[in-house]
Design a protein around this motif. Structure first.
Motif, PDB file in Angstrom:
ATOM      1  N   HIS A  86      -3.477  -1.822  -5.835  1.00 53.45           N
ATOM      2  CA  HIS A  86      -4.305  -2.446  -6.884  1.00 53.45           C
ATOM      3  C   HIS A  86      -5.614  -1.583  -7.130  1.00 53.45           C
ATOM      4  CE1 HIS A  86      -1.361  -5.227  -5.829  1.00 53.45           C
ATOM      5  NE2 HIS A  86      -1.608  -5.767  -6.948  1.00 53.45           N
TER       6      HIS A  86
ATOM      7  N   TRP B  12       2.534  -8.087   7.337  1.00 52.90           N
ATOM      8  CA  TRP B  12       2.639  -6.983   8.071  1.00 52.90           C
ATOM      9  C   TRP B  12       1.357  -6.588   8.413  1.00 52.90           C
ATOM     10  CZ3 TRP B  12       2.649  -2.403  10.139  1.00 52.90           C
ATOM     11  CH2 TRP B  12       1.895  -1.165   9.598  1.00 52.90           C
TER      12      TRP B  12
ATOM     13  N   LYS C 142       3.068  -3.116  -5.550  1.00 55.68           N
ATOM     14  CA  LYS C 142       2.084  -1.970  -6.038  1.00 55.68           C
ATOM     15  C   LYS C 142       0.770  -2.078  -5.477  1.00 55.68           C
ATOM     16  CE  LYS C 142       0.212  -3.144  -9.977  1.00 55.68           C
ATOM     17  NZ  LYS C 142      -1.339  -3.244  -9.745  1.00 55.68           N
TER      18      LYS C 142
ATOM     19  N   TYR D 140       8.501   1.442   7.236  1.00 55.35           N
ATOM     20  CA  TYR D 140       7.818   2.069   5.882  1.00 55.35           C
ATOM     21  C   TYR D 140       8.419   2.080   4.836  1.00 55.35           C
ATOM     22  CZ  TYR D 140       4.226   5.257   3.878  1.00 55.35           C
ATOM     23  OH  TYR D 140       2.876   5.891   3.285  1.00 55.35           O
TER      24      TYR D 140
ATOM     25  N   HIS E 129       7.289  -0.217   1.087  1.00 54.42           N
ATOM     26  CA  HIS E 129       7.036   0.275  -0.296  1.00 54.42           C
ATOM     27  C   HIS E 129       8.211   0.288  -1.153  1.00 54.42           C
ATOM     28  CE1 HIS E 129       3.113   2.252   1.376  1.00 54.42           C
ATOM     29  NE2 HIS E 129       3.064   0.616   1.638  1.00 54.42           N
TER      30      HIS E 129
ATOM     31  N   SER F 280      -6.957  -1.882  -2.680  1.00 50.86           N
ATOM     32  CA  SER F 280      -7.299  -0.361  -2.016  1.00 50.86           C
ATOM     33  C   SER F 280      -7.981   0.480  -2.754  1.00 50.86           C
ATOM     34  CB  SER F 280      -5.840  -0.020  -1.594  1.00 50.86           C
ATOM     35  OG  SER F 280      -5.094   0.174  -2.641  1.00 50.86           O
TER      36      SER F 280
ATOM     37  N   TYR G 250      -3.327   0.972   9.860  1.00 48.03           N
ATOM     38  CA  TYR G 250      -2.610   2.198  10.287  1.00 48.03           C
ATOM     39  C   TYR G 250      -3.266   3.519  10.145  1.00 48.03           C
ATOM     40  CZ  TYR G 250      -1.388  -0.048   5.923  1.00 48.03           C
ATOM     41  OH  TYR G 250      -1.439  -0.765   4.674  1.00 48.03           O
TER      42      TYR G 250
HETATM   43  C1  HEM Z   1       0.704  -1.894  -0.207  1.00 46.40           C
HETATM   44  C2  HEM Z   1      -0.510   1.858   2.462  1.00 46.40           C
HETATM   45  C3  HEM Z   1       3.074   0.521   5.669  1.00 46.40           C
HETATM   46  C4  HEM Z   1       4.311  -3.017   2.820  1.00 46.40           C
HETATM   47  C5  HEM Z   1       0.100  -1.202   0.204  1.00 46.40           C
HETATM   48  C6  HEM Z   1      -1.276  -0.545  -0.372  1.00 46.40           C
HETATM   49  C7  HEM Z   1      -1.523   0.682   0.347  1.00 46.40           C
HETATM   50  C8  HEM Z   1      -0.634   0.644   1.468  1.00 46.40           C
HETATM   51  C9  HEM Z   1      -2.838   1.533  -0.024  1.00 46.40           C
HETATM   52  C10 HEM Z   1      -1.961  -1.011  -1.760  1.00 46.40           C
HETATM   53  C11 HEM Z   1      -2.717  -2.218  -1.414  1.00 46.40           C
HETATM   54  C12 HEM Z   1      -3.385  -2.687  -2.693  1.00 46.40           C
HETATM   55  O1  HEM Z   1      -3.960  -2.136  -3.189  1.00 46.40           O
HETATM   56  O2  HEM Z   1      -3.066  -4.028  -3.109  1.00 46.40           O
HETATM   57  C13 HEM Z   1       0.210   1.748   3.395  1.00 46.40           C
HETATM   58  C14 HEM Z   1       0.095   2.584   4.354  1.00 46.40           C
HETATM   59  C15 HEM Z   1       1.345   2.591   5.467  1.00 46.40           C
HETATM   60  C16 HEM Z   1       1.752   1.338   4.960  1.00 46.40           C
HETATM   61  C17 HEM Z   1      -0.866   4.194   4.391  1.00 46.40           C
HETATM   62  C18 HEM Z   1       1.642   3.311   6.760  1.00 46.40           C
HETATM   63  C19 HEM Z   1       1.263   4.579   6.921  1.00 46.40           C
HETATM   64  C20 HEM Z   1       3.469  -0.449   4.990  1.00 46.40           C
HETATM   65  C21 HEM Z   1       4.532  -1.169   6.056  1.00 46.40           C
HETATM   66  C22 HEM Z   1       4.658  -2.115   5.275  1.00 46.40           C
HETATM   67  C23 HEM Z   1       3.972  -2.139   3.853  1.00 46.40           C
HETATM   68  C24 HEM Z   1       4.966  -0.825   7.405  1.00 46.40           C
HETATM   69  C25 HEM Z   1       5.869  -3.176   5.402  1.00 46.40           C
HETATM   70  C26 HEM Z   1       6.713  -3.224   6.255  1.00 46.40           C
HETATM   71  C27 HEM Z   1       3.352  -3.159   1.647  1.00 46.40           C
HETATM   72  C28 HEM Z   1       3.620  -3.694   0.531  1.00 46.40           C
HETATM   73  C29 HEM Z   1       2.668  -3.744  -0.538  1.00 46.40           C
HETATM   74  C30 HEM Z   1       1.621  -2.645   0.314  1.00 46.40           C
HETATM   75  C31 HEM Z   1       4.929  -4.851   0.274  1.00 46.40           C
HETATM   76  C32 HEM Z   1       2.291  -4.095  -1.771  1.00 46.40           C
HETATM   77  C33 HEM Z   1       1.568  -5.333  -1.786  1.00 46.40           C
HETATM   78  C34 HEM Z   1       1.531  -5.839  -3.058  1.00 46.40           C
HETATM   79  O3  HEM Z   1       2.334  -5.589  -4.151  1.00 46.40           O
HETATM   80  O4  HEM Z   1       0.429  -6.781  -3.429  1.00 46.40           O
HETATM   81  N1  HEM Z   1       0.411  -0.317   1.298  1.00 46.40           N
HETATM   82  N2  HEM Z   1       1.029   0.815   3.774  1.00 46.40           N
HETATM   83  N3  HEM Z   1       3.101  -0.935   3.876  1.00 46.40           N
HETATM   84  N4  HEM Z   1       2.273  -2.310   1.596  1.00 46.40           N
HETATM   85 FE1  HEM Z   1       1.753  -0.757   2.430  1.00 46.40          FE
END
Ligand code: HEM
Length: 702
Positions: A280, A95, A278, A270, A274, A299, A218
């Motif tokens: 981190h 992504w 998780k 979105y 999520h 993050s 974003y």
């Molecule tokens: C993780 C924010 C959109 C998929 C995260 C994390 C943040 C975040 C802060 C944590 C990163 C970390 O500390 O490891 C956002 C914001 C978004 C957004 C503000 C939009 C407004 C999306 C989109 C997708 C996505 C569109 C996928 C289609 C994920 C996934 C994780 C994640 C799968 C987990 C990663 C892991 O478990 O290591 N996101 N995200 N996010 N995001 Fe988003």
């Protein structure tokens, strides 16, 4: 073939021997955090990369998927997988690699896989994604050059979804890796970005910049300008996703005050994201302990969204609806949200997550998807595919054995006509209508005749110059200039009348597309006026409507013409010298006036002469600025645009102006090369594997 292989090997050797990629692959990657200087990075020439990879071939993606699937659940000591599955991390990688795409100029996206290099890799938002890439290294090594990093990263996102229970609709392969990260300079913090898309308030950045905050993909997860108020996040989410090109047509509806289908698309994306994984932020002062596993800091936020982070569910938005959230400071020292009250599950929300229940349209969708996971699933997989393939251009560029049928966002064109006309005969008919003693809508010459040639050149140029090598959008194929919105762009005002003059020829020939006719008319006019002969390749086809052209609105955000021209050159992918030569094309006095200019650079009205006069006049006259967009030769009825004048303001541009002013032949041949490249740009990138079919379909004409 062997020559090509050699080139590919040389390219990949360069990539692997690049010190940036070395440090990327080392365990203690020093590049994932902190600020660095990026200006020394050599600018990559996208077209050279294209050439090196002209005969792109791809591996059997079904086999690659099986290898990726195995890697997902083999936890590695250097960065253990949360919950024993790298899936969520890999979805974030795919992504973030693709989410940098912005529709304003087609830059960004995972084609190029620049996320492997600085500057992109050290953007704040990409923390720890170097580790995700490292997990994929053995798969890359197994397949070698035939599997690009861009394809591997994106395909891994698909495999992760499938591994955790969500079937994707297919995969558009064929990404080409960039040799360095310079292509991302303007997308993140850098001097280039400042020049082209200056952001006055970081956190409230506007187009052409993609995200609202420099260094993020974003929006700020902690809220608008870090204020933990979900309501304030709503606008940021809308803005940044629309700039990513999510559903362009819908964006137009949005701007026009129509219904907001755009939010539907982004909300699907979105939610899906999520549903997994998780955040981190193990401690407030990183590095935390050994820095991996439970000690990971990415993050700075900490916690999971659902109780089942490696399983596809709609719990994320069920939780959004059914719980009350309270603000607290997480262990990483950041503002986040947890369910208030006793016996609540140990889940967390970001301020930007809670924004989704603060907007009436978002909220309706939250409710719908909370009630019906099937509906979310059906809508989502299409959006995911769009997110992953937006920068790949027309569906014809997708390679591999998993390509789904063309999707609406790819604005597929009908097949070219089966039988093409003889273009040499069509060209003769164009010659016949170039001049008339009656007013044919053309420019009036000194001898009293009316002349359409300069207008034909304007029409063809406007149609062709929309091509962008950054995302393969635009170009004259489809002839979308006939419809809104392209027809209405300020520089195209009046060109509908030029189309009318060509209509009898269009109607005379079966199998003649508007797109071919427009290019051929421009080319014929140039040749008739004294330009060199240019080989014409036909086989373009006509779109049924103007959809797709909203991707390529005029880029009018530059504050300086030199910067604008330099940037346009990069976006179009044409060489500088040839681009300067194209300024010397025939110009129509009528069309200049339609565009609200005072006239052209020609004193007399001999607009039918193809010559190097433009460059001579540019150097000879004493220019005075008469408006923001126009210059006048002192005391004379001669006008040029600010864009023309920029050729005198830059040393490199000026050196070509001087060369062309002195040497007519050099100008003519550079012009021919420029026109040739431009008129065939979009055709060059049609899937090379189909070359024999391509040859059969396309007519050749010298
Ligand atoms: C993780 C924010 C959109 C998929 C995260 C994390 C943040 C975040 C802060 C944590 C990163 C970390 O500390 O490891 C956002 C914001 C978004 C957004 C503000 C939009 C407004 C999306 C989109 C997708 C996505 C569109 C996928 C289609 C994920 C996934 C994780 C994640 C799968 C987990 C990663 C892991 O478990 O290591 N996101 N995200 N996010 N995001 Fe988003």
């Amino acid at each position: 073939k062997s020559k090509n292989l050699l080139l590919l090997t040389t390219l990949s050797t360069f990539v692997l021997s690049n010190p940036l990629s070395d440090s990327l692959l080392s365990k203690d990657c020093p590049l994932s955090h902190g600020k660095r200087e990026f200006e020394s990075i050599k600018l990559s020439d996208r077209r050279t990369v294209e050439k090196l990879n002209e005969k792109r071939s791809v591996p059997d993606f079904v086999k690659v998927k099986a290898d990726i699937n195995l890697a997902l659940t083999q936890s590695q000591e250097f960065f253990p997988a949360d919950f024993g599955n790298y899936g969520p991390l890999m979805i974030r990688l795919a992504w973030h690699c693709n989410g940098s795409y912005r529709k304003t100029d087609g830059r960004g996206g995972c084609d190029g896989a620049r996320i492997r290099f600085n500057p992109e890799m050290s953007w704040e938002d990409n923390a720890n994604l170097d580790n995700a890439i490292k997990v994929l290294e053995p798969v890359k090594e197994k397949y070698g050059d035939i599997l690009s990093w861009g394809d591997l990263i994106t395909l891994t996102g698909d495999v992760s979804l499938e591994n955790m229970g969500l079937q994707t609709i297919g995969f558009c392969g064929g990404r080409i890796d960039d040799p360095d990260g310079s292509g991302s300079l303007v997308l993140g913090p850098s001097a280039d970005q400042e020049r082209i898309s200056h952001c006055v308030v970081n956190g409230d950045c506007h187009a052409p910049f993609g995200p609202t905050t420099i260094g993020l993909i974003y929006v700020n997860p902690g809220g608008h300008l870090d204020i933990p108020d979900p309501k304030l996040s709503v606008k940021d989410i809308r803005d940044s996703f629309s700039r990513m090109g999510m559903n362009d047509r819908e964006t137009v509806a949005l701007i026009g005050g129509g219904n907001n289908i755009l939010s539907e698309v982004l909300i699907q994306t979105y939610f899906l994201g999520h549903a997994f994984g998780k955040t981190h932020g193990a401690c407030s002062n990183p590095p935390c302990g050994d820095g991996v596993g439970n000690n990971t800091f990415s993050s700075g936020f900490e916690g999971q969204w659902t109780e089942t982070p490696t399983k596809w569910t709609n719990d994320f938005f069920k939780h959004l609806l059914t719980k009350k959230y309270e603000l607290f400071k997480g262990p990483g020292g950041k503002n986040q949200w947890r369910p208030a009250g006793k016996d609540e599950p140990n889940i967390r929300m970001l301020t930007s997550d809670l924004a989704l229940i603060e907007d009436p349209i978002f909220l309706d969708l939250v409710k719908e998807y909370a009630a019906d996971i099937g509906s979310l699933q059906r809508d989502f997989v299409k959006t995911w595919y769009k997110l992953m393939s937006n920068d790949m251009g027309p569906a014809t560029r997708c390679l591999g054995n998993l390509v789904p049928p063309p999707q609406p966002f790819q604005n597929p064109l009908p097949s070219p006509p089966k039988q093409l006309p003889k273009f040499s005969v069509v060209s003769k008919d164009i010659v016949k209508i170039l001049y008339s003693s009656e007013d044919n809508g053309g420019d009036q010459l000194n001898d009293g005749r009316y002349y359409l040639g300069a207008l034909f050149v304007e029409l063809a140029s406007q149609c062709l110059f929309t091509f962008r090598i950054t995302d393969y959008a635009g170009g004259c194929n489809g002839a979308r200039i006939r419809f809104s919105p392209e027809r209405d762009y300020p520089d195209n005002v009046g060109l509908d009348k030029v189309l009318e003059t060509l209509k009898p020829i269009k109607e005379k020939y079966v199998g003649l597309s508007w797109a071919d006719l427009i290019v051929l008319a421009g080319q014929t006019a140039i040749e008739e006026a004294g330009g060199e002969k240019i080989k014409f390749i036909g086989g373009r086809t006509d779109a049924a409507d103007g959809n797709g052209a909203e991707k390529i609105p005029p880029r009018d955000y530059y504050y300086n013409s030199v910067i604008k021209l330099k940037d346009q050159i990069k976006v179009t992918g044409l060489p500088t010298r040839e681009t300067v030569a194209l300024f010397g094309r025939l110009r129509s006095d009528i069309q200049q006036r339609n565009r609200n200019f005072s006239g052209t650079y020609r004193k007399s009205k001999d607009l039918n002469k193809f010559s190097n006069d433009f460059f001579k006049i540019l150097l000879k006259e004493d220019w005075k600025k008469i408006s923001e967009d126009e210059f006048q030769a002192k005391g004379k009825d001669i006008f040029i645009t600010s864009f023309d004048f920029s050729l005198l303001e830059d040393l490199e541009f000026k050196s070509y102006v001087e060369e062309f002013a002195e040497d007519l032949d050099a100008f003519k041949s550079a012009f021919k090369k420029g026109w040739d490249l431009l008129s065939k740009a979009e055709l060059n990138f049609i899937e090379k594997k189909k070359k024999t079919v391509f040859d059969r379909i396309f007519g050749f004409f010298d």
